[in-house]
Design an enzyme around this catalytic site. Structure first.
Site, PDB file in Angstrom:
ATOM      1  N   ASP A 122       0.829  -1.211   0.000  1.00 37.67           N
ATOM      2  CA  ASP A 122       0.000   0.000   0.000  1.00 37.67           C
ATOM      3  C   ASP A 122       0.862   1.260   0.000  1.00 37.67           C
ATOM      4  O   ASP A 122       0.435   2.319   0.454  1.00 37.67           O
ATOM      5  CB  ASP A 122      -0.938  -0.012   1.221  1.00 37.67           C
ATOM      6  CG  ASP A 122      -2.059   1.001   1.095  1.00 37.67           C
ATOM      7  OD1 ASP A 122      -2.600   1.412   2.139  1.00 37.67           O
ATOM      8  OD2 ASP A 122      -2.380   1.401  -0.054  1.00 37.67           O
TER       9      ASP A 122
ATOM     10  N   LYS B  30       2.941   3.392  -5.600  1.00 38.49           N
ATOM     11  CA  LYS B  30       2.427   2.360  -6.532  1.00 38.49           C
ATOM     12  C   LYS B  30       3.498   1.885  -7.516  1.00 38.49           C
ATOM     13  O   LYS B  30       3.463   0.749  -7.940  1.00 38.49           O
ATOM     14  CB  LYS B  30       1.199   2.895  -7.263  1.00 38.49           C
ATOM     15  CG  LYS B  30       0.146   3.471  -6.317  1.00 38.49           C
ATOM     16  CD  LYS B  30      -0.143   2.587  -5.108  1.00 38.49           C
ATOM     17  CE  LYS B  30      -0.809   3.362  -4.001  1.00 38.49           C
ATOM     18  NZ  LYS B  30      -0.802   2.642  -2.693  1.00 38.49           N
TER      19      LYS B  30
ATOM     20  N   ASP C 292      -3.146  -2.996  -2.637  1.00 39.78           N
ATOM     21  CA  ASP C 292      -4.205  -1.989  -2.680  1.00 39.78           C
ATOM     22  C   ASP C 292      -4.032  -1.126  -3.933  1.00 39.78           C
ATOM     23  O   ASP C 292      -2.944  -1.058  -4.505  1.00 39.78           O
ATOM     24  CB  ASP C 292      -4.145  -1.088  -1.435  1.00 39.78           C
ATOM     25  CG  ASP C 292      -5.375  -0.171  -1.320  1.00 39.78           C
ATOM     26  OD1 ASP C 292      -5.256   0.894  -0.701  1.00 39.78           O
ATOM     27  OD2 ASP C 292      -6.442  -0.524  -1.862  1.00 39.78           O
ATOM     28  N   ASN C 293      -5.105  -0.486  -4.383  1.00 45.55           N
ATOM     29  CA  ASN C 293      -5.065   0.550  -5.433  1.00 45.55           C
ATOM     30  C   ASN C 293      -4.601   0.089  -6.806  1.00 45.55           C
ATOM     31  O   ASN C 293      -3.982   0.878  -7.536  1.00 45.55           O
ATOM     32  CB  ASN C 293      -4.153   1.719  -5.002  1.00 45.55           C
ATOM     33  CG  ASN C 293      -4.443   2.216  -3.629  1.00 45.55           C
ATOM     34  OD1 ASN C 293      -3.644   2.096  -2.700  1.00 45.55           O
ATOM     35  ND2 ASN C 293      -5.627   2.777  -3.458  1.00 45.55           N
TER      36      ASN C 293
ATOM     37  N   GLU D 198     -11.282   4.277  -1.466  1.00 46.47           N
ATOM     38  CA  GLU D 198     -11.772   4.524  -0.104  1.00 46.47           C
ATOM     39  C   GLU D 198     -12.652   5.782  -0.034  1.00 46.47           C
ATOM     40  O   GLU D 198     -12.314   6.827  -0.554  1.00 46.47           O
ATOM     41  CB  GLU D 198     -10.590   4.662   0.888  1.00 46.47           C
ATOM     42  CG  GLU D 198      -9.470   5.570   0.445  1.00 46.47           C
ATOM     43  CD  GLU D 198      -8.354   4.830  -0.251  1.00 46.47           C
ATOM     44  OE1 GLU D 198      -8.624   3.778  -0.868  1.00 46.47           O
ATOM     45  OE2 GLU D 198      -7.212   5.289  -0.234  1.00 46.47           O
TER      46      GLU D 198
HETATM   47  C1  LIG Z   1       2.456  10.321   0.079  1.00 46.13           C
HETATM   48  N1  LIG Z   1       2.330   8.881   0.157  1.00 46.13           N
HETATM   49  C2  LIG Z   1       2.801   8.129   1.124  1.00 46.13           C
HETATM   50  N2  LIG Z   1       2.448   6.851   0.871  1.00 46.13           N
HETATM   51  C3  LIG Z   1       1.782   6.818  -0.277  1.00 46.13           C
HETATM   52  C4  LIG Z   1       1.256   5.592  -0.922  1.00 46.13           C
HETATM   53  N3  LIG Z   1      -0.208   5.562  -1.049  1.00 46.13           N
HETATM   54  C5  LIG Z   1      -0.799   6.192  -2.065  1.00 46.13           C
HETATM   55  O1  LIG Z   1      -0.137   6.865  -2.861  1.00 46.13           O
HETATM   56  C6  LIG Z   1      -2.288   6.123  -2.211  1.00 46.13           C
HETATM   57  C7  LIG Z   1      -2.931   7.110  -2.958  1.00 46.13           C
HETATM   58  C8  LIG Z   1      -4.331   7.102  -3.110  1.00 46.13           C
HETATM   59  C9  LIG Z   1      -4.992   8.159  -3.908  1.00 46.13           C
HETATM   60  C10 LIG Z   1      -4.586   9.485  -3.802  1.00 46.13           C
HETATM   61  C11 LIG Z   1      -5.224  10.467  -4.550  1.00 46.13           C
HETATM   62  C12 LIG Z   1      -6.273  10.123  -5.401  1.00 46.13           C
HETATM   63  F1  LIG Z   1      -6.905  11.093  -6.111  1.00 46.13           F
HETATM   64  C13 LIG Z   1      -6.675   8.804  -5.518  1.00 46.13           C
HETATM   65  C14 LIG Z   1      -6.039   7.825  -4.779  1.00 46.13           C
HETATM   66  C15 LIG Z   1      -5.093   6.100  -2.494  1.00 46.13           C
HETATM   67  C16 LIG Z   1      -4.446   5.111  -1.752  1.00 46.13           C
HETATM   68  O2  LIG Z   1      -5.177   4.111  -1.145  1.00 46.13           O
HETATM   69  C17 LIG Z   1      -3.058   5.112  -1.603  1.00 46.13           C
HETATM   70  O3  LIG Z   1      -2.485   4.092  -0.892  1.00 46.13           O
HETATM   71  C18 LIG Z   1       1.674   8.114  -0.756  1.00 46.13           C
HETATM   72 MG   LIG Z   2      -3.935   2.503  -0.568  1.00 48.06          MG
END
Ligand SMILES: Cn1cnc(CNC(=O)c2cc(-c3ccc(F)cc3)cc(O)c2O)c1
Ligand SMILES: [Mg+2]
Length: 215
Positions: free
Chosen positions: A141, A144, A169-170, A199
């Site tokens: 998670d 990506k 995830d994602n 989510e």
């Molecule tokens: C800063 N950072 C530190 N760890 C991470 C890794 N996680 C993600 O990037 C992540 C992003 C999104 C998401 C963000 C914006 C959007 F418009 C749609 C989806 C959803 C998730 O569930 C995620 O896990 C990012």
């Molecule tokens: Mg996620």
């Protein structure tokens, strides 16, 4: 804004959740994200799928890459029997600090090790650090575009064994196309997709469950 989103999420937990009650911590975070401020936790819909996959795997060694505020850490750890350990890796020190407090509020601190640093640096050290052979369950998670290099690194470090389950995830939003292509067309994995939504939104997303078939 003076405080950060993770700090505001932690405040919602400390105000609304019962100390030592993981389910109340989960509910407090989901309520905060639905009614106050969206945050990138796996959330309740995908979280229920995560719960099912964890329960059917009955893991004794668990690795999570991407702790954020500890929401999925609490979801997974609350389902683990007493003797098991969960290692979670977070590269952002501020997220890690908030996550430790969320995990402590849930009363799960003795079953969780929050490691700060880059997954690529830490994965090769884990066998020696924790005296483990392989992980029974891995939850991806984090960034990506790190899913694919990190699952390859786990293979190369011998940290996946026959039957190890990797849940990502994602895989639709934001998406991990290179990772999906790898686990779906590589004979070393048996993979299946769980359709869900991003989510707290109606945007399509999903989880990919990939079982390692052994070398
Ligand atoms: C800063 N950072 C530190 N760890 C991470 C890794 N996680 C993600 O990037 C992540 C992003 C999104 C998401 C963000 C914006 C959007 F418009 C749609 C989806 C959803 C998730 O569930 C995620 O896990 C990012
Ligand atoms: Mg996620």
């Amino acid at each position: 804004t003076r405080t950060t989103r993770p700090q505001r999420l932690l405040q919602a937990v400390s105000i609304n959740a019962v100390r030592g009650d993981p389910d109340s911590v989960i509910k407090a975070i989901d309520h905060f994200c639905k009614h106050t401020e969206w945050a990138m936790n796996v959330g309740d819909e995908k979280g229920a799928i995560l719960d099912l996959v964890v329960m059917e795997t009955c893991p004794s060694t668990v690795l999570e890459l991407g702790t954020y505020c500890g929401y999925s850490t609490v979801r997974i750890t609350r389902l683990l029997p007493p003797a098991t350990k969960l290692i979670t890796v977070e590269m952002n020190p501020e997220y890690a600090h908030v996550a430790r407090q969320v995990i402590q509020h849930a009363g799960l601190q003795d079953k969780v090790c929050v490691l700060e640093g880059e997954s690529a640096d830490l994965i090769p050290k884990m066998a020696n650090m924790f005296g483990i052979q392989a992980f029974d369950f891995v939850f991806l998670d984090h960034w990506k575009d790190h899913y694919l290099p990190d699952i390859r690194l786990l293979e190369d470090c011998g940290l996946l064994a026959q039957g190890s389950v990797v849940l990502a995830d994602n895989v639709v939003c934001p998406g991990a196309p290179d990772y999906l292509n790898y686990v779906r067309y590589n004979l070393k994995y048996s993979s299946r997709f769980y359709q869900a939504h991003l989510e707290y939104t109606r945007v399509l997303d999903g989880l990919e469950r990939s079982e390692y078939q052994g070398d």
